[in-house]
Design a protein around this motif. Structure first.
Motif, PDB file in Angstrom:
ATOM      1  N   PHE A 127      46.592  86.736  47.379  1.00 46.97           N
ATOM      2  CA  PHE A 127      47.205  86.168  48.647  1.00 46.97           C
ATOM      3  C   PHE A 127      48.479  86.473  48.659  1.00 46.97           C
ATOM      4  CE2 PHE A 127      43.731  83.672  47.033  1.00 46.97           C
ATOM      5  CZ  PHE A 127      42.836  83.134  48.398  1.00 46.97           C
ATOM      6  N   ALA A 128      49.160  87.631  48.019  1.00 51.78           N
ATOM      7  CA  ALA A 128      50.547  88.224  48.068  1.00 51.78           C
ATOM      8  C   ALA A 128      51.209  87.907  49.474  1.00 51.78           C
ATOM      9  CB  ALA A 128      50.980  89.643  47.472  1.00 51.78           C
ATOM     10  N   GLY A 129      52.294  87.365  49.544  1.00 52.69           N
ATOM     11  CA  GLY A 129      53.104  87.239  50.957  1.00 52.69           C
ATOM     12  C   GLY A 129      52.296  86.465  51.980  1.00 52.69           C
ATOM     13  N   GLU A 130      50.997  85.814  51.569  1.00 53.82           N
ATOM     14  CA  GLU A 130      50.476  85.029  52.905  1.00 53.82           C
ATOM     15  C   GLU A 130      51.203  83.832  52.807  1.00 53.82           C
ATOM     16  OE1 GLU A 130      46.249  85.220  53.423  1.00 53.82           O
ATOM     17  OE2 GLU A 130      46.045  86.789  51.993  1.00 53.82           O
ATOM     18  N   SER A 131      51.491  83.240  54.060  1.00 57.50           N
ATOM     19  CA  SER A 131      52.000  81.732  54.008  1.00 57.50           C
ATOM     20  C   SER A 131      51.035  80.886  54.602  1.00 57.50           C
ATOM     21  CB  SER A 131      53.185  81.914  55.137  1.00 57.50           C
ATOM     22  OG  SER A 131      52.944  82.157  56.171  1.00 57.50           O
ATOM     23  N   GLY A 132      51.306  79.584  54.653  1.00 58.81           N
ATOM     24  CA  GLY A 132      50.443  78.470  55.040  1.00 58.81           C
ATOM     25  C   GLY A 132      49.129  78.239  54.118  1.00 58.81           C
ATOM     26  N   LEU A 133      49.205  78.672  52.977  1.00 60.46           N
ATOM     27  CA  LEU A 133      48.047  78.417  52.001  1.00 60.46           C
ATOM     28  C   LEU A 133      47.975  77.244  51.409  1.00 60.46           C
ATOM     29  CD1 LEU A 133      48.289  81.772  49.953  1.00 60.46           C
ATOM     30  CD2 LEU A 133      46.803  81.411  51.827  1.00 60.46           C
ATOM     31  N   VAL A 134      46.819  76.745  51.356  1.00 57.79           N
ATOM     32  CA  VAL A 134      46.296  75.449  50.775  1.00 57.79           C
ATOM     33  C   VAL A 134      45.710  75.464  49.458  1.00 57.79           C
ATOM     34  CG1 VAL A 134      45.027  73.169  51.302  1.00 57.79           C
ATOM     35  CG2 VAL A 134      46.246  74.610  53.203  1.00 57.79           C
ATOM     36  N   ILE A 135      46.174  74.862  48.447  1.00 62.65           N
ATOM     37  CA  ILE A 135      45.602  74.917  47.256  1.00 62.65           C
ATOM     38  C   ILE A 135      44.969  73.379  47.237  1.00 62.65           C
ATOM     39  CG2 ILE A 135      47.770  73.866  45.983  1.00 62.65           C
ATOM     40  CD1 ILE A 135      46.615  75.695  43.606  1.00 62.65           C
ATOM     41  N   CYS A 136      43.845  73.404  46.506  1.00 62.46           N
ATOM     42  CA  CYS A 136      42.940  72.307  46.376  1.00 62.46           C
ATOM     43  C   CYS A 136      42.700  72.135  44.854  1.00 62.46           C
ATOM     44  CB  CYS A 136      41.855  71.928  47.150  1.00 62.46           C
ATOM     45  SG  CYS A 136      40.397  73.062  47.465  1.00 62.46           S
ATOM     46  N   ALA A 137      42.712  71.114  44.610  1.00 61.86           N
ATOM     47  CA  ALA A 137      42.118  70.631  43.124  1.00 61.86           C
ATOM     48  C   ALA A 137      40.785  70.086  43.166  1.00 61.86           C
ATOM     49  CB  ALA A 137      43.215  69.670  42.446  1.00 61.86           C
ATOM     50  N   CYS A 138      39.691  70.352  42.069  1.00 65.50           N
ATOM     51  CA  CYS A 138      38.520  69.773  41.978  1.00 65.50           C
ATOM     52  C   CYS A 138      38.263  69.564  40.503  1.00 65.50           C
ATOM     53  CB  CYS A 138      37.341  70.720  42.818  1.00 65.50           C
ATOM     54  SG  CYS A 138      37.322  71.027  44.356  1.00 65.50           S
ATOM     55  N   HIS A 139      37.408  68.446  40.346  1.00 60.97           N
ATOM     56  CA  HIS A 139      37.304  68.310  38.996  1.00 60.97           C
ATOM     57  C   HIS A 139      36.049  68.842  38.478  1.00 60.97           C
ATOM     58  CE1 HIS A 139      36.765  66.421  35.111  1.00 60.97           C
ATOM     59  NE2 HIS A 139      38.004  65.934  35.354  1.00 60.97           N
ATOM     60  N   THR A 140      35.863  69.789  37.594  1.00 60.82           N
ATOM     61  CA  THR A 140      34.593  70.105  37.227  1.00 60.82           C
ATOM     62  C   THR A 140      33.393  69.248  37.115  1.00 60.82           C
ATOM     63  OG1 THR A 140      34.945  70.068  34.766  1.00 60.82           O
ATOM     64  CG2 THR A 140      35.784  72.120  35.847  1.00 60.82           C
ATOM     65  N   ASN A 141      33.624  68.056  36.590  1.00 60.09           N
ATOM     66  CA  ASN A 141      32.658  67.074  36.503  1.00 60.09           C
ATOM     67  C   ASN A 141      31.905  66.707  37.816  1.00 60.09           C
ATOM     68  OD1 ASN A 141      33.027  66.661  33.668  1.00 60.09           O
ATOM     69  ND2 ASN A 141      34.157  64.794  33.798  1.00 60.09           N
ATOM     70  N   ASP A 142      32.854  66.909  38.875  1.00 62.00           N
ATOM     71  CA  ASP A 142      32.282  66.544  40.089  1.00 62.00           C
ATOM     72  C   ASP A 142      31.322  67.700  40.921  1.00 62.00           C
ATOM     73  OD1 ASP A 142      33.852  64.148  40.166  1.00 62.00           O
ATOM     74  OD2 ASP A 142      35.514  65.070  41.472  1.00 62.00           O
ATOM     75  N   LEU A 143      31.468  68.689  40.323  1.00 60.44           N
ATOM     76  CA  LEU A 143      30.599  69.961  40.739  1.00 60.44           C
ATOM     77  C   LEU A 143      29.443  70.102  40.218  1.00 60.44           C
ATOM     78  CD1 LEU A 143      33.769  72.162  41.236  1.00 60.44           C
ATOM     79  CD2 LEU A 143      32.914  70.952  42.780  1.00 60.44           C
ATOM     80  N   GLY A 144      29.195  69.676  39.174  1.00 63.12           N
ATOM     81  CA  GLY A 144      27.831  69.565  38.657  1.00 63.12           C
ATOM     82  C   GLY A 144      27.331  71.112  37.757  1.00 63.12           C
ATOM     83  N   ALA A 145      26.060  71.210  37.784  1.00 62.01           N
ATOM     84  CA  ALA A 145      25.406  72.255  37.370  1.00 62.01           C
ATOM     85  C   ALA A 145      25.583  73.414  37.984  1.00 62.01           C
ATOM     86  CB  ALA A 145      23.919  71.899  37.087  1.00 62.01           C
ATOM     87  N   ASP A 146      25.871  73.375  39.173  1.00 66.77           N
ATOM     88  CA  ASP A 146      26.179  74.586  39.978  1.00 66.77           C
ATOM     89  C   ASP A 146      27.477  75.278  39.882  1.00 66.77           C
ATOM     90  OD1 ASP A 146      23.727  74.191  41.762  1.00 66.77           O
ATOM     91  OD2 ASP A 146      24.622  72.709  42.650  1.00 66.77           O
ATOM     92  N   LEU A 147      28.222  74.673  39.104  1.00 60.70           N
ATOM     93  CA  LEU A 147      29.413  75.333  38.703  1.00 60.70           C
ATOM     94  C   LEU A 147      29.300  76.226  37.352  1.00 60.70           C
ATOM     95  CD1 LEU A 147      32.559  75.512  38.987  1.00 60.70           C
ATOM     96  CD2 LEU A 147      32.659  73.891  37.402  1.00 60.70           C
ATOM     97  N   LYS A 148      29.394  77.466  37.442  1.00 55.58           N
ATOM     98  CA  LYS A 148      29.164  78.356  36.308  1.00 55.58           C
ATOM     99  C   LYS A 148      30.277  79.146  35.910  1.00 55.58           C
ATOM    100  CE  LYS A 148      24.694  78.018  36.962  1.00 55.58           C
ATOM    101  NZ  LYS A 148      24.054  76.983  36.332  1.00 55.58           N
ATOM    102  N   TRP A 149      30.688  79.369  34.627  1.00 52.43           N
ATOM    103  CA  TRP A 149      31.919  80.097  34.193  1.00 52.43           C
ATOM    104  C   TRP A 149      31.280  81.428  33.801  1.00 52.43           C
ATOM    105  CZ3 TRP A 149      36.698  77.716  33.689  1.00 52.43           C
ATOM    106  CH2 TRP A 149      36.633  76.380  33.875  1.00 52.43           C
ATOM    107  N   GLU A 150      31.919  82.529  34.347  1.00 51.76           N
ATOM    108  CA  GLU A 150      31.611  83.686  34.403  1.00 51.76           C
ATOM    109  C   GLU A 150      32.692  84.696  34.090  1.00 51.76           C
ATOM    110  OE1 GLU A 150      27.429  83.867  37.278  1.00 51.76           O
ATOM    111  OE2 GLU A 150      29.559  83.570  37.982  1.00 51.76           O
ATOM    112  N   PRO A 151      32.440  85.787  33.356  1.00 49.42           N
ATOM    113  CA  PRO A 151      33.706  86.598  33.377  1.00 49.42           C
ATOM    114  C   PRO A 151      34.177  87.330  34.338  1.00 49.42           C
ATOM    115  CG  PRO A 151      31.723  87.517  32.144  1.00 49.42           C
ATOM    116  CD  PRO A 151      31.277  86.117  32.621  1.00 49.42           C
ATOM    117  N   SER A 152      35.567  87.664  34.496  1.00 52.54           N
ATOM    118  CA  SER A 152      35.905  88.104  35.671  1.00 52.54           C
ATOM    119  C   SER A 152      37.160  89.192  35.171  1.00 52.54           C
ATOM    120  CB  SER A 152      36.237  87.386  36.621  1.00 52.54           C
ATOM    121  OG  SER A 152      36.737  88.060  37.941  1.00 52.54           O
ATOM    122  N   ARG A 153      38.450  88.980  35.730  1.00 51.32           N
ATOM    123  CA  ARG A 153      39.368  89.824  35.473  1.00 51.32           C
ATOM    124  C   ARG A 153      39.695  89.895  33.828  1.00 51.32           C
ATOM    125  NH1 ARG A 153      42.445  86.810  39.647  1.00 51.32           N
ATOM    126  NH2 ARG A 153      43.569  85.578  38.080  1.00 51.32           N
TER     127      ARG A 153
END
Length: 112
Positions: A49-75
């Motif tokens: 998102f380098a240089g982009e303005s007007g971005l919105v960051i939102c926070a979610c709690h992992t407990n609210d997202l349930g079993a559809d939240l997976k932790w997977e390797p990336s960068r």
């Protein structure tokens, strides 16, 4: 644990309007909604998102997202949270529009 999603203004407006989202085009292409931890979100902003303005960051709690939240390797093999379903607006604990200073996004103090 809180995890974070960054939205461009139109993507955030769509979530607010529709009450749910499948995410950004990259999320649709990858088949899941990309999130970052507090330790990962600054690098996510710099890389995607380098240089982009007007971005919105939102926070979610992992407990609210349930079993559809997976932790997977990336960068560099780090585990990133990926949501394999739509994100609902009522799952967003808080959100803020990011400000820029010196060409970089400034994270809110409450990113922890």
């Amino acid at each position: 644990m809180l995890i974070y999603k960054v939205f461009r203004p139109a993507e955030w407006a769509e979530l607010v309007s529709d009450g749910e989202t499948t995410g950004a085009p990259v999320d649709l292409a990858d088949g899941f909604i990309h999130f970052s931890t507090a330790d990962q979100v600054a690098e996510t902003l710099a890389k995607h998102f380098a240089g982009e303005s007007g971005l919105v960051i939102c926070a979610c709690h992992t407990n609210d997202l349930g079993a559809d939240l997976k932790w997977e390797p990336s960068r560099g093999g780090a585990l990133f949270p990926h949501l394999y379903r739509k994100l609902r607006l009522d799952e967003v604990r808080w959100h803020e529009t990011l400000v820029m200073a010196g060409g970089h996004h400034v994270l809110p103090d409450r990113v922890e």
